[in-house]
Design a protein around this motif. Structure first.
Motif, short mmCIF file in Angstrom:
data_model
loop_
_atom_site.label_atom_id
_atom_site.label_comp_id
_atom_site.label_asym_id
_atom_site.label_seq_id
_atom_site.Cartn_x
_atom_site.Cartn_y
_atom_site.Cartn_z
N THR A 182 5.10 21.58 -15.49
CA THR A 182 3.76 21.95 -15.95
C THR A 182 3.08 20.80 -16.70
OG1 THR A 182 4.78 22.97 -17.90
CG2 THR A 182 4.20 24.44 -16.08
N ARG A 228 -7.83 19.67 -15.55
CA ARG A 228 -6.64 20.19 -16.20
C ARG A 228 -6.87 20.35 -17.71
NH1 ARG A 228 -4.90 16.45 -12.47
NH2 ARG A 228 -3.55 17.30 -10.83
N PHE A 245 -4.77 28.17 -16.84
CA PHE A 245 -4.67 27.53 -15.53
C PHE A 245 -5.57 28.21 -14.49
CE2 PHE A 245 -0.11 25.86 -16.48
CZ PHE A 245 -0.64 24.82 -17.23
N ASN A 250 -2.27 23.77 -12.25
CA ASN A 250 -1.11 24.41 -12.89
C ASN A 250 -0.32 23.43 -13.76
OD1 ASN A 250 0.15 22.87 -10.95
ND2 ASN A 250 1.51 24.50 -10.23
#
Length: 399
Positions: free
Chosen positions: A243, A153, A193, A205
């Motif tokens: 998010t 991420r 993303f 995401n």
């Protein structure tokens, strides 16, 4: 006289020769540029062909969530509330999670989001808006994306104790900063993303956020700063829910902890479970989830990005890889998803994609917290059931 004419002809011939040589040189440069450009395109194609697993994105979905998303999607279609741009499983799921799967509340939130996007111009902001003052802004509001955590991420960092709101408003305006904030969110959704999903070989995401509150005081929280943070919070909560994966608040002294204890009482317990409030001995906690090479040196990592003016100016991440971004811009990411559905039992089976999974060698995809990396001996697309991430409300704290 004849000599003068001959000299003029010689001059003209020399000019013609010079022009001819210039055109030849220009043509040669163009040819070289075209060859280099073609070589680059071919190189990108070869790299993409040679890494068959590059575009193998494991997309694990819960069966009950899929049913809810499908129901919600059909309602939106019937009421003409689903533009093609937003007809995406994970976007719909984020909004459902934000309203705890209450269809009517989610539909209301969705309709207001569409109206806001139209009025704000969010769909075209990447083409329409150029935030030319960004370098000056970062002097008085240090922030930026930098690297990825161990699950792939993107990492977002803010140094709130170094914010100078009065000086900030001398180099930008609140309206322009809010547009810049939306621009960055759109870039995350459309570029960062998807690029992280390709790089980590699983759907990404959400972000890991680090808020450094060292030195945070009343000087950083002027009326203008509070108003700006409140508006940012409203935009994010209303239009970009779910998010945030996790947040670390570091260098929190006694004063901040007292403030936090009074704030968290008003938050959903599932929300506060995303947030870790740490003192000045935070490095080991960060390094548990972020590799040292991805963490700036001022946070205890190994990276300094000297050639980019520092880590918060570098925008380091897989979204800068030309091969990955070519795949993203070509729209190949959606087609590379290998959907694996979590059934009500103890196993996960993708009936429609098993053959394709095997051909793409999804068995080599990296494991993460979202799924246990286990395979059947036969190599089919069967996985043990992972622990589900609980449904949580989004949060952005107005400090």
């Amino acid at each position: 006289m004849a000599l003068e004419v001959k000299e003029r002809k010689s001059d003209a011939e020399r000019i013609t020769d010079d022009e001819r040589r210039g055109k030849t040189k220009m043509g040669t440069l163009k040819a070289i540029a075209m060859v280099k450009s073609q070589k680059l395109r071919n190189s990108l194609k070869r790299r993409r062909r040679s890494s068959g697993s590059l575009l193998a994105i494991k997309d694990i979905r819960d069966e009950q969530e899929q049913i809810a998303v499908d129901e919600f999607r059909q309602i939106l279609i019937s009421e003409n509330l689903l533009p093609a741009k937003h007809d995406d499983y994970h976007i719909l799921l984020r909004f459902l999670k934000a309203r705890k799967f209450d269809i009517e509340k989610t539909k209301h939130m969705w309709a207001e989001m569409l109206q806001w996007r139209k009025e704000f111009g969010a769909d075209t902001i990447e083409e329409d808006f150029d935030y030319t003052e960004i370098d000056e802004v970062k002097k008085y509001y240090p922030h930026g994306s930098h690297g990825v955590d161990k699950e792939g991420r993107p990492i977002y960092i803010e140094r709130l104790g170094k914010v100078e709101p009065n000086k900030l408003m001398h180099v930008t305006t609140m309206e322009r900063y809010l547009r810049y904030h939306v621009l960055e969110f759109e870039r995350s959704l459309n570029r960062k993303f998807p690029a992280c999903s390709v790089a980590s070989k699983k759907h990404i995401n959400s972000t890991t956020t680090i808020l450094d509150v060292a030195g945070l005081g009343l000087k950083n929280l002027s009326k203008t700063a509070r108003e700006l943070l409140l508006q940012i919070h409203k935009i994010d909560a209303d239009n970009y829910p779910e998010t945030l994966h996790r947040m670390f608040i570091i260098n929190a002294g006694p004063g901040f902890r007292l403030l936090w204890n009074s704030i968290k009482g008003f938050l959903d317990p599932k929300t506060t479970s995303k947030i870790s409030v740490l003192g000045n001995k935070y490095q080991s906690k960060l390094l548990e989830v972020i590799d040292a090479s991805q963490l700036p040196d001022f946070l205890g990592g190994d990276c300094s990005c000297p050639n980019e003016g520092g880590c918060l100016h570098s925008d380091k991440g897989p979204w800068n890889d030309p091969v990955i971004m070519q795949a993203v811009m070509d729209g190949e990411v959606q087609n590379a998803r290998h959907i694996v559905t979590i059934s009500a039992g103890n196993e996960v089976v993708d009936n429609s994609r098993c053959r394709k999974c095997k051909e793409s060698d999804l068995s080599t995809a990296e494991s993460g917290s979202d799924v246990e990396d286990v395979l059947s001996p036969q190599g089919s697309c069967v996985y043990h059931r992972p622990t589900l991430t609980p449904v949580r409300e989004e949060v952005l704290i107005a400090l």
